[in-house]
Motif scaffolding. Structure first.
Motif, PDB file in Angstrom:
ATOM      1  N   ALA A  29      65.329 105.829  69.884  1.00  0.00           N
ATOM      2  CA  ALA A  29      66.055 104.012  70.089  1.00  0.00           C
ATOM      3  C   ALA A  29      66.138 103.431  69.037  1.00  0.00           C
ATOM      4  CB  ALA A  29      64.524 103.786  70.694  1.00  0.00           C
ATOM      5  N   ILE A  70      67.125  99.616  69.421  1.00  0.00           N
ATOM      6  CA  ILE A  70      66.652  99.474  71.368  1.00  0.00           C
ATOM      7  C   ILE A  70      65.589  99.542  71.163  1.00  0.00           C
ATOM      8  CG2 ILE A  70      69.312  99.704  72.009  1.00  0.00           C
ATOM      9  CD1 ILE A  70      68.664 101.960  73.389  1.00  0.00           C
ATOM     10  N   ASP A  71      64.814  98.984  72.347  1.00  0.00           N
ATOM     11  CA  ASP A  71      63.372  98.989  72.319  1.00  0.00           C
ATOM     12  C   ASP A  71      63.779 100.616  73.156  1.00  0.00           C
ATOM     13  OD1 ASP A  71      60.967  98.372  72.729  1.00  0.00           O
ATOM     14  OD2 ASP A  71      61.586  98.896  75.015  1.00  0.00           O
ATOM     15  N   SER A 119      61.681 101.734  75.779  1.00  0.00           N
ATOM     16  CA  SER A 119      61.550 101.553  77.363  1.00  0.00           C
ATOM     17  C   SER A 119      63.126 101.466  77.625  1.00  0.00           C
ATOM     18  CB  SER A 119      60.364 100.972  77.637  1.00  0.00           C
ATOM     19  OG  SER A 119      60.785  99.301  77.281  1.00  0.00           O
ATOM     20  N   THR A 120      63.493 100.692  77.241  1.00  0.00           N
ATOM     21  CA  THR A 120      65.096 100.167  77.249  1.00  0.00           C
ATOM     22  C   THR A 120      65.910 101.948  77.599  1.00  0.00           C
ATOM     23  OG1 THR A 120      65.305  97.880  76.360  1.00  0.00           O
ATOM     24  CG2 THR A 120      66.900  99.316  76.429  1.00  0.00           C
ATOM     25  N   LEU A 121      65.916 102.121  75.691  1.00  0.00           N
ATOM     26  CA  LEU A 121      66.629 103.720  75.893  1.00  0.00           C
ATOM     27  C   LEU A 121      65.989 104.677  77.100  1.00  0.00           C
ATOM     28  CD1 LEU A 121      68.037 105.531  75.141  1.00  0.00           C
ATOM     29  CD2 LEU A 121      66.811 106.349  73.451  1.00  0.00           C
ATOM     30  N   ARG A 146      64.593 103.883  80.918  1.00  0.00           N
ATOM     31  CA  ARG A 146      64.814 103.506  81.499  1.00  0.00           C
ATOM     32  C   ARG A 146      66.535 103.283  81.862  1.00  0.00           C
ATOM     33  NH1 ARG A 146      62.383  98.636  80.674  1.00  0.00           N
ATOM     34  NH2 ARG A 146      64.001  97.623  79.530  1.00  0.00           N
ATOM     35  N   LEU A 147      67.239 104.050  80.431  1.00  0.00           N
ATOM     36  CA  LEU A 147      68.747 103.700  80.600  1.00  0.00           C
ATOM     37  C   LEU A 147      69.146 105.177  81.692  1.00  0.00           C
ATOM     38  CD1 LEU A 147      70.180 102.338  77.626  1.00  0.00           C
ATOM     39  CD2 LEU A 147      71.049 101.815  80.299  1.00  0.00           C
ATOM     40  N   ARG A 164      67.876 101.375  84.610  1.00  0.00           N
ATOM     41  CA  ARG A 164      68.749 100.280  83.949  1.00  0.00           C
ATOM     42  C   ARG A 164      70.198 100.287  83.737  1.00  0.00           C
ATOM     43  NH1 ARG A 164      66.959  96.267  78.888  1.00  0.00           N
ATOM     44  NH2 ARG A 164      68.876  95.500  78.726  1.00  0.00           N
ATOM     45  N   HIS A 209      75.582  98.339  74.646  1.00  0.00           N
ATOM     46  CA  HIS A 209      74.320  99.506  74.215  1.00  0.00           C
ATOM     47  C   HIS A 209      75.316 100.952  73.758  1.00  0.00           C
ATOM     48  CE1 HIS A 209      71.576  98.189  77.226  1.00  0.00           C
ATOM     49  NE2 HIS A 209      71.328  97.509  76.039  1.00  0.00           N
TER      50      HIS A 209
END
Length: 192
Positions: free
Chosen positions: A33, A38-39, A41-43, A45-46, A51, A57
């Motif tokens: 991340a 990137i955050d 938590s975003t990673l 969820r990806l 997400r 991305h």
């Protein structure tokens, strides 16, 4: 491919490749991340499919993993299942890797031959983070574990925290064993 099967959707393939490459490189979600800006938590969820993957991305994630965008988007190459890493000899032991780097959860297995020269333990006994698992195939192994001085016979296994001072060697002939080490134990045993 059979007519009743469809090709894997690209977002599912990229999520799978993203996790696979990250684990092969031994990187945490946080490390990737940060590299991809990137955050975390975003990673997370990806990777988990919670997400949707945005096209913007992909280049950042590929760069964070040190691969091309094409490599991240493509299906994983079929790997030869055979492990062909060379053995390493040091400190009276020869070790043959039995696992690859990557998805073993940080654990790596080795076949180990302990020579009869490995009889005198260091002072003080080493300690490090993690656990060791050893299974004696042939010979008699001496295991010093804290204040215990144990003889491990063929067919016996031991598991112990490596925060306990420890060392293993040969008693009356060479010892053949299987060892499973976490990253800290692997580092310690490969560089004693």
């Amino acid at each position: 491919m059979p007519a009743n099967q469809t090709e894997e959707p690209i977002d599912a393939r990229v999520r799978r490749r993203l996790r696979q490459l990250r684990l092969e490189l031994g990187l945490t979600l946080q490390q990737v991340a940060e590299r991809a800006s990137i955050d975390v938590s975003t990673l997370s969820r990806l990777e988990a499919g919670r997400r949707r993957l945005a096209l913007d991305h992909v280049p950042a994630l590929a760069a964070a993993l040190g691969v091309s965008t094409d490599e991240l988007l493509s299906a994983a190459p079929t790997l030869d299942p055979r492990i062909r890493a060379p053995s390493r000899t040091f400190a009276g032991m020869t070790m043959w890797p039995l696992t690859r780097r990557g998805p073993a959860g940080g654990l790596h297995a080795y076949k180990i031959l302990v020579s009869t020269d490995r009889r005198i333990p260091p002072d003080p006994l080493p300690v490090h983070e993690g656990h060791d698992w050893l299974y004696v195939l042939d010979g008699r192994m001496r295991l010093l574990l804290g204040t215990e001085d144990l003889t491990i016979e063929p067919g016996e296994a031991v598991e112990f925290t490596t925060w306990t001072p420890h060392w293993f060697g040969a008693i009356d002939g060479p010892v053949e064993l299987i060892g499973i080490f976490g990253p800290d134990g692997e580092q310690m045993h490969l560089h004693e």
